[in-house]
Design an enzyme around this catalytic site. Structure first.
Site, PDB file in Angstrom:
ATOM      1  N   ASP A   3       0.825  -1.211   0.000  1.00 62.68           N
ATOM      2  CA  ASP A   3       0.000   0.000   0.000  1.00 62.68           C
ATOM      3  C   ASP A   3       0.856   1.256   0.000  1.00 62.68           C
ATOM      4  O   ASP A   3       2.065   1.213   0.250  1.00 62.68           O
ATOM      5  CB  ASP A   3      -0.943   0.019   1.195  1.00 62.68           C
ATOM      6  CG  ASP A   3      -0.213  -0.001   2.536  1.00 62.68           C
ATOM      7  OD1 ASP A   3       0.792  -0.723   2.642  1.00 62.68           O
ATOM      8  OD2 ASP A   3      -0.630   0.707   3.465  1.00 62.68           O
ATOM      9  N   GLU A  12       0.177  -1.297   5.586  1.00 73.99           N
ATOM     10  CA  GLU A  12       1.222  -0.810   6.489  1.00 73.99           C
ATOM     11  C   GLU A  12       0.954   0.627   6.919  1.00 73.99           C
ATOM     12  O   GLU A  12       1.102   0.986   8.088  1.00 73.99           O
ATOM     13  CB  GLU A  12       2.590  -0.907   5.798  1.00 73.99           C
ATOM     14  CG  GLU A  12       3.776  -0.603   6.698  1.00 73.99           C
ATOM     15  CD  GLU A  12       4.218   0.846   6.697  1.00 73.99           C
ATOM     16  OE1 GLU A  12       5.123   1.210   7.466  1.00 73.99           O
ATOM     17  OE2 GLU A  12       3.651   1.646   5.916  1.00 73.99           O
TER      18      GLU A  12
END
Length: 499
Positions: free
Chosen positions: A80, A156
């Site tokens: 991400d 994350e």
């Protein structure tokens, strides 16, 4: 954009990175990038596995058939990215490709994106992993008996949930190389732990009946923002804290009625923009303008040289139709609370110069129906200080007299540094041999997924590295072109020297 061949080696890295910038991958929306990685791996004949939280691992076996000769190593990145843009930028992160642009600053070439984050955090890690996968497959790389697990985690940036909820059986190994650092001459072997929480404050609004009141908007903009961990000690302005200061002073000097307060987006980004809408007697508009002209230079002076583009503006809202405001008692308590809210570094490490020990980021405020929602991120190198700061905050909330409900949404451990690990020593020696210079080994104030990995796999030695990236978590994010080749050279040499 220049021809990718002009970006330097390895070409495969730049080809993959370019493809990654076309793929939407905001936190919690990693399905397309995961499918892309899966197809690349399966096309090359490698085994893959996806756990329940949707982390992905690609398994690349070494060439030795003898278990005693095998060395298991994990290379890890997260899929991400932080999706931040300027308010004026037209960009839909759910479908639009990033618009890449080359910059030249002090004779160095940098890659950035127009008006948005670049996603080098952690697109560079993904690109390194895919390049290694491809080069092993075509025979141009050979790591002998090393079994590689290429781990790609989810979510994350929002709260490390991919690492925290990962299947513990997904990976194993002696060493883990995290590819999520942003300075090519500094390797990280420890990080702060953190707590992110949401506060909800109940309120009731009152109808504005005085026809002589006009709606105005006080806005804070032009700030750099940045990472709420690694940039928290750089004296960058927090738009919500600056707005709270201006509103508190305005509320003290004038009979105003606040309609709403808005600011911030992500808990791991320093707030760049915020605004409040309030009502004031039309006859006092000029007095308010004069008052703010006296206040604003004093605030801007605090950020000279660190956030020099700070703007604080007052605009008339001619077509504003919501004629409601908070009750005076609620308004006074809320403004007091936000003005008193701690922000920035709370304490420094007692022996490591320049290292922030404990900090707080007052990150987000939204005015919702019947609720004020605010979000706060706290970090510390020790659990004790992280808990003590939370206790102090709860005390401030209690003293405010407001009806505040607190929900902790993210809690992650610290990663205790081991300056004498074998992996650290090998890394230092490889760097010295390659570049004839000493690498800095550090612990950082930002949170890394290694905090969870070190907790789950206490015998696995770990290090975090990456090329130079500046302006992380903001639309100013940029990647130094030549730094990519430097870290590639180091990464390959490190893998070839592990035992």
């Amino acid at each position: 954009m220049e021809d990718l061949k002009d970006f330097g080696e390895p070409l495969e890295f730049w080809q993959y990175f370019y493809e990654i910038t076309k793929i939407p991958r905001c936190s919690q929306h990693e399905e397309i990038i995961r499918e892309y990685i899966l197809k690349e791996a399966e096309k090359m004949g490698y085994r893959t596995e996806v756990d329940k939280i949707q982390n992905l691992v690609v398994r690349i076996p070494g060439k030795s058939d003898k278990e005693a000769e095998k060395l298991k190593v994990v290379l890890q990145s997260h899929m991400d990215m932080v999706c931040e843009k300027h308010d004026r930028t037209q960009h839909d992160f759910a479908k639009d490709s990033l618009k890449l642009k080359l910059l030249e600053i002090d004779n160095e070439k940098w890659l950035t994106a127009e008006g948005t984050t670049l996603g080098a955090d952690n697109g560079v890690g993904i690109a390194y992993q895919l390049t290694i996968m491809k080069k092993i497959r075509d025979g141009s790389l050979d790591f002998g008996g090393i079994d590689l697990d290429l781990l790609f985690t989810v979510d994350e940036e929002r709260g490390l949930s991919g690492a925290s909820q990962m299947d513990k059986k997904l990976i194993s190994g002696k060493y883990l190389l995290n590819l999520d650092s942003e300075e090519d001459d500094r390797f990280t072997i420890g990080c702060a732990g953190g707590r992110v929480f949401i506060g909800n404050i109940k309120y009731e609004k009152e109808l504005i009946r005085n026809v002589n009141l006009i709606a105005v908007k006080i806005s804070v903009s032009g700030l750099m923002g940045g990472h709420s961990g690694s940039d928290i000690n750089k004296n960058r302005g927090n738009a919500l804290k600056i707005l709270a200061e201006v509103i508190w002073k305005t509320n003290t000097e004038f009979d105003v009625f606040i309609n709403s307060i808005e600011g911030g987006n992500l808990t791991n980004a320093i707030t760049r923009e915020a605004h409040a809408i309030l009502f004031i007697e039309q006859s006092q508009k000029n007095e308010l303008e004069a008052f703010l002209k006296g206040v604003i230079p004093n605030i801007k002076m605090l950020y000279e040289g660190t956030d020099s583009n700070l703007e604080i503006s007052l605009d008339i809202m001619k077509d504003f139709i919501d004629k409601t405001a908070f009750s005076k008692d609620f308004q006074n308590r809320l403004v007091d609370l936000f003005h008193l809210m701690p922000n920035g570094p709370i304490s420094l490490h007692p022996t490591s110069e320049g290292l922030v020990h404990t900090s707080l980021n007052f990150a987000v405020v939204h005015t919702l129906e019947n609720l004020i929602e605010f979000k706060v991120s706290t970090r510390s190198l020790t659990q004790y200080d992280k808990d003590t700061l939370f206790e102090k905050l709860k005390t401030i909330f209690k003293i405010s007299g407001l009806d505040i409900n607190i929900e902790v949404v993210t809690l992650y451990p610290s990663w205790p540094p081991d300056f004498n690990s074998k992996l650290t020593e090998i890394s230092k020696q490889v760097y010295k041999n390659l570049f004839d210079n000493e690498v800095t080994i550090q612990a950082i104030h930002a949170g890394l997924e290694c905090a969870f990995f070190s907790y789950y796999y206490p015998d696995m030695e770990m290090i975090s590295l990456g090329p130079d990236v500046l302006g992380g978590h903001s639309p100013d994010e940029r990647l130094k072109i030549k730094s990519v080749a430097k870290i590639w050279k180091f990464l390959i040499a490190l893998l070839q020297n592990l035992d």
